[in-house]
Motif scaffolding. Sequence first.
Motif, PDB file in Angstrom:
ATOM      1  N   GLY A  26      23.144  28.752   1.315  1.00  0.00           N
ATOM      2  CA  GLY A  26      23.014  29.937   2.156  1.00  0.00           C
ATOM      3  C   GLY A  26      22.947  29.594   3.628  1.00  0.00           C
ATOM      4  O   GLY A  26      23.561  30.255   4.476  1.00  0.00           O
ATOM      5  N   GLU A  27      22.207  28.534   3.959  1.00  0.00           N
ATOM      6  CA  GLU A  27      22.099  28.110   5.355  1.00  0.00           C
ATOM      7  C   GLU A  27      23.461  27.699   5.908  1.00  0.00           C
ATOM      8  O   GLU A  27      23.833  28.078   7.028  1.00  0.00           O
ATOM      9  N   GLU A  28      24.215  26.947   5.127  1.00  0.00           N
ATOM     10  CA  GLU A  28      25.524  26.506   5.586  1.00  0.00           C
ATOM     11  C   GLU A  28      26.504  27.666   5.649  1.00  0.00           C
ATOM     12  O   GLU A  28      27.353  27.734   6.552  1.00  0.00           O
ATOM     13  N   LEU A  29      26.378  28.582   4.718  1.00  0.00           N
ATOM     14  CA  LEU A  29      27.229  29.773   4.724  1.00  0.00           C
ATOM     15  C   LEU A  29      27.027  30.579   6.008  1.00  0.00           C
ATOM     16  O   LEU A  29      27.997  30.965   6.678  1.00  0.00           O
ATOM     17  N   LEU A  30      25.770  30.808   6.386  1.00  0.00           N
ATOM     18  CA  LEU A  30      25.470  31.554   7.611  1.00  0.00           C
ATOM     19  C   LEU A  30      26.002  30.828   8.844  1.00  0.00           C
ATOM     20  O   LEU A  30      26.531  31.455   9.766  1.00  0.00           O
ATOM     21  N   ARG A  31      25.873  29.512   8.836  1.00  0.00           N
ATOM     22  CA  ARG A  31      26.352  28.726   9.978  1.00  0.00           C
ATOM     23  C   ARG A  31      27.863  28.856  10.129  1.00  0.00           C
ATOM     24  O   ARG A  31      28.375  29.071  11.237  1.00  0.00           O
ATOM     25  N   GLN A  32      28.582  28.751   9.024  1.00  0.00           N
ATOM     26  CA  GLN A  32      30.039  28.816   9.093  1.00  0.00           C
ATOM     27  C   GLN A  32      30.546  30.231   9.407  1.00  0.00           C
ATOM     28  O   GLN A  32      31.564  30.387  10.101  1.00  0.00           O
ATOM     29  N   ILE A  33      29.860  31.241   8.903  1.00  0.00           N
ATOM     30  CA  ILE A  33      30.259  32.617   9.233  1.00  0.00           C
ATOM     31  C   ILE A  33      30.092  32.873  10.722  1.00  0.00           C
ATOM     32  O   ILE A  33      30.982  33.419  11.385  1.00  0.00           O
ATOM     33  N   ALA A  34      28.966  32.456  11.277  1.00  0.00           N
ATOM     34  CA  ALA A  34      28.725  32.627  12.711  1.00  0.00           C
ATOM     35  C   ALA A  34      29.765  31.869  13.533  1.00  0.00           C
ATOM     36  O   ALA A  34      30.204  32.349  14.593  1.00  0.00           O
ATOM     37  N   ALA A  35      30.187  30.699  13.041  1.00  0.00           N
ATOM     38  CA  ALA A  35      31.196  29.901  13.746  1.00  0.00           C
ATOM     39  C   ALA A  35      32.545  30.613  13.798  1.00  0.00           C
ATOM     40  O   ALA A  35      33.383  30.299  14.654  1.00  0.00           O
ATOM     41  N   LYS A  36      32.745  31.575  12.896  1.00  0.00           N
ATOM     42  CA  LYS A  36      33.988  32.355  12.892  1.00  0.00           C
ATOM     43  C   LYS A  36      33.849  33.651  13.698  1.00  0.00           C
ATOM     44  O   LYS A  36      34.691  34.543  13.619  1.00  0.00           O
ATOM     45  N   ASN A  37      32.775  33.752  14.468  1.00  0.00           N
ATOM     46  CA  ASN A  37      32.521  34.900  15.348  1.00  0.00           C
ATOM     47  C   ASN A  37      32.305  36.203  14.591  1.00  0.00           C
ATOM     48  O   ASN A  37      32.573  37.293  15.109  1.00  0.00           O
ATOM     49  N   VAL A  38      31.840  36.092  13.347  1.00  0.00           N
ATOM     50  CA  VAL A  38      31.443  37.267  12.571  1.00  0.00           C
ATOM     51  C   VAL A  38      29.922  37.371  12.637  1.00  0.00           C
ATOM     52  O   VAL A  38      29.218  36.383  12.395  1.00  0.00           O
ATOM     53  N   SER A  39      29.424  38.557  12.967  1.00  0.00           N
ATOM     54  CA  SER A  39      27.980  38.738  13.069  1.00  0.00           C
ATOM     55  C   SER A  39      27.303  38.530  11.714  1.00  0.00           C
ATOM     56  O   SER A  39      27.746  39.061  10.698  1.00  0.00           O
ATOM     57  N   THR A  40      26.221  37.741  11.720  1.00  0.00           N
ATOM     58  CA  THR A  40      25.447  37.502  10.500  1.00  0.00           C
ATOM     59  C   THR A  40      24.140  38.300  10.490  1.00  0.00           C
ATOM     60  O   THR A  40      23.307  38.119   9.600  1.00  0.00           O
ATOM     61  N   ASN A  41      23.978  39.198  11.451  1.00  0.00           N
ATOM     62  CA  ASN A  41      22.709  39.924  11.585  1.00  0.00           C
ATOM     63  C   ASN A  41      22.385  40.782  10.365  1.00  0.00           C
ATOM     64  O   ASN A  41      21.217  41.085  10.109  1.00  0.00           O
ATOM     65  N   LEU A  42      23.426  41.189   9.634  1.00  0.00           N
ATOM     66  CA  LEU A  42      23.215  42.079   8.490  1.00  0.00           C
ATOM     67  C   LEU A  42      23.385  41.362   7.151  1.00  0.00           C
ATOM     68  O   LEU A  42      23.560  42.009   6.119  1.00  0.00           O
ATOM     69  N   ILE A  43      23.346  40.021   7.184  1.00  0.00           N
ATOM     70  CA  ILE A  43      23.316  39.257   5.935  1.00  0.00           C
ATOM     71  C   ILE A  43      21.854  38.981   5.589  1.00  0.00           C
ATOM     72  O   ILE A  43      21.158  38.266   6.305  1.00  0.00           O
ATOM     73  N   GLN A  44      21.393  39.574   4.510  1.00  0.00           N
ATOM     74  CA  GLN A  44      20.007  39.458   4.086  1.00  0.00           C
ATOM     75  C   GLN A  44      19.776  38.121   3.365  1.00  0.00           C
ATOM     76  O   GLN A  44      20.696  37.528   2.824  1.00  0.00           O
ATOM     77  N   ILE A  45      18.520  37.668   3.357  1.00  0.00           N
ATOM     78  CA  ILE A  45      18.144  36.426   2.675  1.00  0.00           C
ATOM     79  C   ILE A  45      17.327  36.786   1.433  1.00  0.00           C
ATOM     80  O   ILE A  45      16.338  37.523   1.529  1.00  0.00           O
ATOM     81  N   ASP A  46      17.756  36.272   0.293  1.00  0.00           N
ATOM     82  CA  ASP A  46      17.108  36.576  -0.987  1.00  0.00           C
ATOM     83  C   ASP A  46      16.246  35.387  -1.425  1.00  0.00           C
ATOM     84  O   ASP A  46      16.724  34.258  -1.493  1.00  0.00           O
ATOM     85  N   ASP A  47      14.975  35.654  -1.713  1.00  0.00           N
ATOM     86  CA  ASP A  47      14.062  34.589  -2.128  1.00  0.00           C
ATOM     87  C   ASP A  47      14.218  34.210  -3.596  1.00  0.00           C
ATOM     88  O   ASP A  47      13.714  33.163  -4.022  1.00  0.00           O
ATOM     89  N   GLU A  48      14.890  35.052  -4.371  1.00  0.00           N
ATOM     90  CA  GLU A  48      14.970  34.820  -5.815  1.00  0.00           C
ATOM     91  C   GLU A  48      16.371  34.422  -6.286  1.00  0.00           C
ATOM     92  O   GLU A  48      16.529  33.459  -7.041  1.00  0.00           O
ATOM     93  N   GLN A  49      17.388  35.170  -5.840  1.00  0.00           N
ATOM     94  CA  GLN A  49      18.751  34.913  -6.302  1.00  0.00           C
ATOM     95  C   GLN A  49      19.423  33.854  -5.429  1.00  0.00           C
ATOM     96  O   GLN A  49      19.235  33.827  -4.214  1.00  0.00           O
TER      97      GLN A  49
END
Length: 294
Positions: A50-73
């Motif tokens: 998940g951490e790497e996914l968020l990093r790569q999405i942000a690197a593509k200039n797509v906002s990650t502000n609305l990607i929620q973090i799940d503690d279970e799944q």
Amino acid sequence: MKVSSYGEVLWDDLPSGKVLGGAPLNVVARLASFGVDASIISRCGKDADGEELLRQIAAKNVSTNLIQIDDEQATSLVKVTLNHSGSATYDIVYPCAWDKIALNEAALARVADSDVLVYGSLVMRDAVSRATLNTLLPRAKFKIFDVNLRAPHYELNCLLEAMKQADLIKLNDEELYELAAAFGSPYHSMAQNIQFIADLTKTQHICITLGGHGALYYRAGEIHAHHGYCVKVVDTVGAGDSFLAGFIYKFLQGAEPKDILTFACALGSLVASKRGATAAVSMDEILTFINPKA
């Protein structure tokens, strides 16, 4: 232009390694590369993937502000198998983080402020994410339903309701025939089945992709066609998503149907000739591809 998408963010586990994926993400990532204000509403796990996914999405200039973090799944990982021609099949684990997208005010505000909301069929497989989507849809100015049938991850009644809420429906030719037959179409031709779906869903815009043979665009009773481009296919992962991004980009510019299809087909073909769903494609590359001697 301001475009938002709703749905899955994931890792495509290809024979060559893991790459960023998910149809809703692929669409907005491509649009962001053209300077569009792009955001995705989704959910990933509280894990290294998940951490790497968020990093790569942000690197593509797509906002990650609305990607929620799940503690279970966990963050979604999809096993992708390619056949000899580069066509992909997918093993999609259930449940995962994007099955549990929660409703919040920030997502509602972003959807209301966007020119387009793109949503797909896969994210509707779980009641939680499906309920959130159904609350967001009435807020959207223009809704694009990107049908991606991945058996067994869909129900016909949910698909039909999602199609009825859409302003534009995008399918491939196989999905068109499958859904038209499932909904009771007596027809055998593509044109008749497109009209059948348009009448059934009261939708004025329908786009049908035909792989290497181009695409059709039904608009208010008239069907426009582009017959595609010849390229050496590396893999088809994300080619349809980039096609849709190109379609949206030209559609929001108010381009004519033939110009929308030309640009979208060129972009989809170029992506199919490269490895991975979000391979770099510049605007100059697209224009040169369309007119090599211009």
